[in-house]
Design an enzyme around this catalytic site. Structure first.
Site, mmCIF file in Angstrom:
data_model
loop_
_atom_site.group_PDB
_atom_site.id
_atom_site.type_symbol
_atom_site.label_atom_id
_atom_site.label_comp_id
_atom_site.label_asym_id
_atom_site.label_seq_id
_atom_site.Cartn_x
_atom_site.Cartn_y
_atom_site.Cartn_z
ATOM 1 N N LYS A 22 0.834 -1.208 0.000
ATOM 2 C CA LYS A 22 0.000 0.000 0.000
ATOM 3 C C LYS A 22 0.869 1.258 0.000
ATOM 4 C CE LYS A 22 -1.683 1.534 4.017
ATOM 5 N NZ LYS A 22 -1.380 2.931 4.395
ATOM 6 N N ASN A 23 1.875 1.290 0.902
ATOM 7 C CA ASN A 23 2.652 2.514 1.089
ATOM 8 C C ASN A 23 3.679 2.770 0.004
ATOM 9 O OD1 ASN A 23 1.097 3.064 3.242
ATOM 10 N ND2 ASN A 23 2.584 2.403 4.787
ATOM 11 N N CYS A 116 -4.652 12.696 12.950
ATOM 12 C CA CYS A 116 -5.376 11.425 12.863
ATOM 13 C C CYS A 116 -5.238 10.691 14.182
ATOM 14 C CB CYS A 116 -4.892 10.599 11.677
ATOM 15 S SG CYS A 116 -3.455 9.595 12.029
ATOM 16 N N ARG A 121 0.596 14.627 13.266
ATOM 17 C CA ARG A 121 1.140 14.405 11.914
ATOM 18 C C ARG A 121 1.206 15.672 11.070
ATOM 19 N NH1 ARG A 121 -1.040 8.703 9.767
ATOM 20 N NH2 ARG A 121 0.851 8.840 8.521
ATOM 21 N N ASP A 307 4.682 0.484 12.191
ATOM 22 C CA ASP A 307 3.474 -0.139 11.636
ATOM 23 C C ASP A 307 3.330 -1.603 12.036
ATOM 24 O OD1 ASP A 307 3.533 1.691 8.464
ATOM 25 O OD2 ASP A 307 3.005 2.285 10.498
ATOM 26 N N ARG A 399 -8.606 -0.561 4.833
ATOM 27 C CA ARG A 399 -7.753 0.463 4.228
ATOM 28 C C ARG A 399 -6.385 -0.095 3.853
ATOM 29 N NH1 ARG A 399 -7.410 6.006 7.158
ATOM 30 N NH2 ARG A 399 -6.160 6.254 5.262
HETATM 31 C C1 EPZ Z 1 4.354 6.873 6.523
HETATM 32 O O1 EPZ Z 1 3.585 7.924 7.105
HETATM 33 C C2 EPZ Z 1 3.398 5.681 6.406
HETATM 34 N N1 EPZ Z 1 2.263 6.050 5.595
HETATM 35 C C3 EPZ Z 1 2.904 5.286 7.796
HETATM 36 O O2 EPZ Z 1 2.122 4.106 7.680
HETATM 37 C C4 EPZ Z 1 4.097 4.973 8.687
HETATM 38 O O3 EPZ Z 1 3.644 4.742 9.994
HETATM 39 C C5 EPZ Z 1 5.075 6.175 8.708
HETATM 40 O O4 EPZ Z 1 5.466 6.523 7.368
HETATM 41 C C6 EPZ Z 1 6.342 5.865 9.482
HETATM 42 O O5 EPZ Z 1 6.964 4.731 8.996
HETATM 43 C C7 EPZ Z 1 2.384 6.059 4.246
HETATM 44 O O6 EPZ Z 1 3.427 5.802 3.668
HETATM 45 C C8 EPZ Z 1 1.152 6.398 3.474
HETATM 46 P P1 EPZ Z 1 6.353 10.281 8.657
HETATM 47 P P2 EPZ Z 1 4.156 9.426 7.098
HETATM 48 O O7 EPZ Z 1 6.223 11.551 7.889
HETATM 49 O O8 EPZ Z 1 5.058 9.605 5.965
HETATM 50 C C9 EPZ Z 1 6.457 13.662 12.044
HETATM 51 C C10 EPZ Z 1 0.240 2.726 7.895
HETATM 52 O O9 EPZ Z 1 -0.130 2.146 8.928
HETATM 53 N N2 EPZ Z 1 6.431 14.634 10.932
HETATM 54 O O10 EPZ Z 1 7.532 9.450 8.395
HETATM 55 O O11 EPZ Z 1 3.027 10.327 7.242
HETATM 56 C C11 EPZ Z 1 5.179 12.820 12.131
HETATM 57 O O12 EPZ Z 1 4.175 13.483 12.846
HETATM 58 C C12 EPZ Z 1 0.726 4.177 7.995
HETATM 59 O O13 EPZ Z 1 0.277 2.210 6.772
HETATM 60 C C13 EPZ Z 1 6.540 15.977 11.219
HETATM 61 O O14 EPZ Z 1 6.631 16.373 12.383
HETATM 62 O O15 EPZ Z 1 5.022 9.415 8.441
HETATM 63 C C14 EPZ Z 1 5.675 11.567 12.821
HETATM 64 O O16 EPZ Z 1 5.698 11.761 14.190
HETATM 65 C C15 EPZ Z 1 0.408 4.808 9.301
HETATM 66 N N3 EPZ Z 1 6.541 16.864 10.184
HETATM 67 C C16 EPZ Z 1 7.086 11.414 12.256
HETATM 68 O O17 EPZ Z 1 7.469 12.688 11.757
HETATM 69 C C17 EPZ Z 1 6.452 16.473 8.870
HETATM 70 O O18 EPZ Z 1 6.444 17.313 7.960
HETATM 71 C C18 EPZ Z 1 7.233 10.401 11.129
HETATM 72 O O19 EPZ Z 1 6.208 10.626 10.213
HETATM 73 C C19 EPZ Z 1 6.356 15.106 8.606
HETATM 74 C C20 EPZ Z 1 6.357 14.193 9.645
#
Ligand code: EPZ
Length: 426
Positions: A22-23, A116, A121, A307, A399
């Site tokens: 998916k990701n 969420c 996020r 995850d 999802r």
């Molecule tokens: C991706 O989310 C995945 N989703 C998530 O999987 C996964 O948990 C996550 O990466 C971490 O591995 C998809 O790929 C669609 P991040 P993403 O940006 O990219 C903070 C699932 O279950 N952050 O790496 O949104 C954020 O809040 C989903 O399939 C900022 O502060 O995660 C988090 O605490 C859930 N500012 C951390 O960084 C930003 O601009 C990591 O988030 C971006 C992120």
């Protein structure tokens, strides 16, 4: 709303095929916006989120077609560069259209994804990076409004993200493919899905080096062309099946998998007492006896994936001993704990740590899914809970897992889906 009924106590046995990731697929669909030609993606999972992304692209004028597990995207006739609130609110990953739209069309209006269940996020790193590439960005009426001002194209830059962000890295990498000059992304995410996306973009004519390391370099090109790419296997779905096998004391082989993307998870399963065998594209697990409790800490790849945290916690609930789980990525990713406690689990939360005291047995109950991976952990716990477990709100599960109950039933689980009408026994 659909629910699942699980009657616990069956040992899982047999073979199951991993679906596409998916990701990875979600970002590749958005990459289809970067070219006028056709992008052909195979091994695309049948998931609610994939349908949402397809609707998002179609709303912009892209032609998205599906045949079996193959999806084609052709965006030669874009009519809009807007990603509406109604679509973005259902799927945060929609944010990954921002980079491609800016790079290809020079403007974008994308609803700001709210928080969420698992955390606030924010997307500040996405915006910071795009501004470094020359985009002019403002927030208006809940939308990110971005354009290039007087510039004809984005321009290459050196970007250091404050933290490791997966979709942030992917958004910037996609935007940089059509920028003028070279872009360097430091502190980049190293997730296998980032590598798979870079592979797809390079097949489209991009010049990306270093994907999979914390420094990605992108040499911008004038335009990208069409390509055909096979989406990598879903490592999180694969890991979920392996934990389902382990918790039931079963013996399962996951085929069409990518063992090399699951090292941290397989290590923890071995530590818990599982016998793990791997081949080029398969992983076999046999669990003899009760699992042992393990400690784990989530962190960016190649460390233990957030995850997989909830699913591994379910295993910990019936393991021998006490294990501590530390969640370092998302500030609110223990929603499943309250529901696991309803099944009789002994878990104590202290900030971003959960101490799991293994119990002899769980007992079936009605529980509610709160997010995608939490729903998987409740299903996994239900496989060993005595009696019936009913999992509500399984739209969360749909999802990210393709026909999960059918594939678990194929392995011997007593699991069924019910619509609004439930049998009187419930
Ligand atoms: C991706 O989310 C995945 N989703 C998530 O999987 C996964 O948990 C996550 O990466 C971490 O591995 C998809 O790929 C669609 P991040 P993403 O940006 O990219 C903070 C699932 O279950 N952050 O790496 O949104 C954020 O809040 C989903 O399939 C900022 O502060 O995660 C988090 O605490 C859930 N500012 C951390 O960084 C930003 O601009 C990591 O988030 C971006 C992120």
């Amino acid at each position: 709303m659909d629910q699942l009924r699980i009657r616990g106590g069956q040992r899982l046995r047999g073979r199951v095929r991993a679906a596409g990731a998916k990701n990875a697929a979600l970002k590749m669909l958005a990459a289809g916006l970067l070219t006028r030609d056709e992008l052909v993606l195979s091994n695309v999972p049948q998931l609610a989120d994939i349908s949402t992304m397809s609707r998002l692209l179609s709303a912009m004028g892209a032609k998205v077609r599906r045949h079996g597990d193959t999806v084609t995207v052709r965006s030669d006739g874009l009519t809009s560069t807007e990603a509406s609130y109604d679509l973005v609110k259902t799927m945060r990953a929609s944010i990954v259209v921002l980079g491609p739209l800016l790079a290809r069309a020079g403007s974008a209006r994308v609803s700001l994804p709210g928080g969420c269940a698992i955390g606030a996020r924010p997307v500040d790193q996405h915006l910071k990076g795009l501004q470094a590439l020359g985009a002019e960005i403002r927030i208006e009426h809940g939308y990110i409004v971005a354009d290039l001002g007087q510039k004809r194209r984005l321009r290459g830059a050196r970007i250091v993200t404050d933290l490791v962000t997966v979709t942030g890295t992917e958004n910037l990498m996609m935007a940089a493919t059509l920028a003028e000059g070279e872009t360097v992304i430091e502190n980049a995410a190293r997730e296998p899905e980032v590598v798979d996306l870079a592979g797809c973009l390079n097949q489209m004519g991009a010049r990306i080096r270093g994907a999979g390391t914390d420094r990605i370099t992108v040499e911008g090109v004038e335009s990208l062309h069409g390509a055909a790419h096979r989406v990598m296997p879903d490592r999180i779905e694969t890991g979920s099946f392996l934990i389902a096998a382990a918790i039931t004391g079963g013996e399962v082989v996951v085929e069409a998998a990518a063992p090399g993307t699951l090292d941290a998870v397989l290590d923890k399963l071995r530590e818990a007492g599982a016998d793990i065998q791997t081949g080029e594209d398969w992983i076999g697990l046999r669990m003899n006896g009760r699992p042992r409790a393990v400690d784990l800490r989530t962190a960016p790849y190649p460390a233990f994936p957030t995850d997989m945290q909830a699913q591994f916690m379910a295993l910990g609930c019936v393991s021998e001993g006490v294990g501590t789980i530390v969640e370092t990525i998302f500030e609110n990713r223990f929603m499943h704990v309250l529901e696991l406690q309803r099944l009789g689990a002994d878990i104590r939360i202290d900030g971003n740590s959960a101490v799991v005291h293994g119990v002899e047995k769980l007992s079936g109950a009605r529980v509610m899914a709160t997010d995608l991976r939490a729903s998987a952990s409740l299903v996994i716990a239900g496989l060993v809970a005595e009696g019936e477990t009913w999992v509500d709100r399984i739209y969360h599960l749909d999802r990210g897992y393709e026909r999960m109950e059918q594939r678990l039933a194929q392995l011997g689980a007593l699991i069924e889906r019910f619509g609004a009408i439930r049998p009187s026994t419930a």
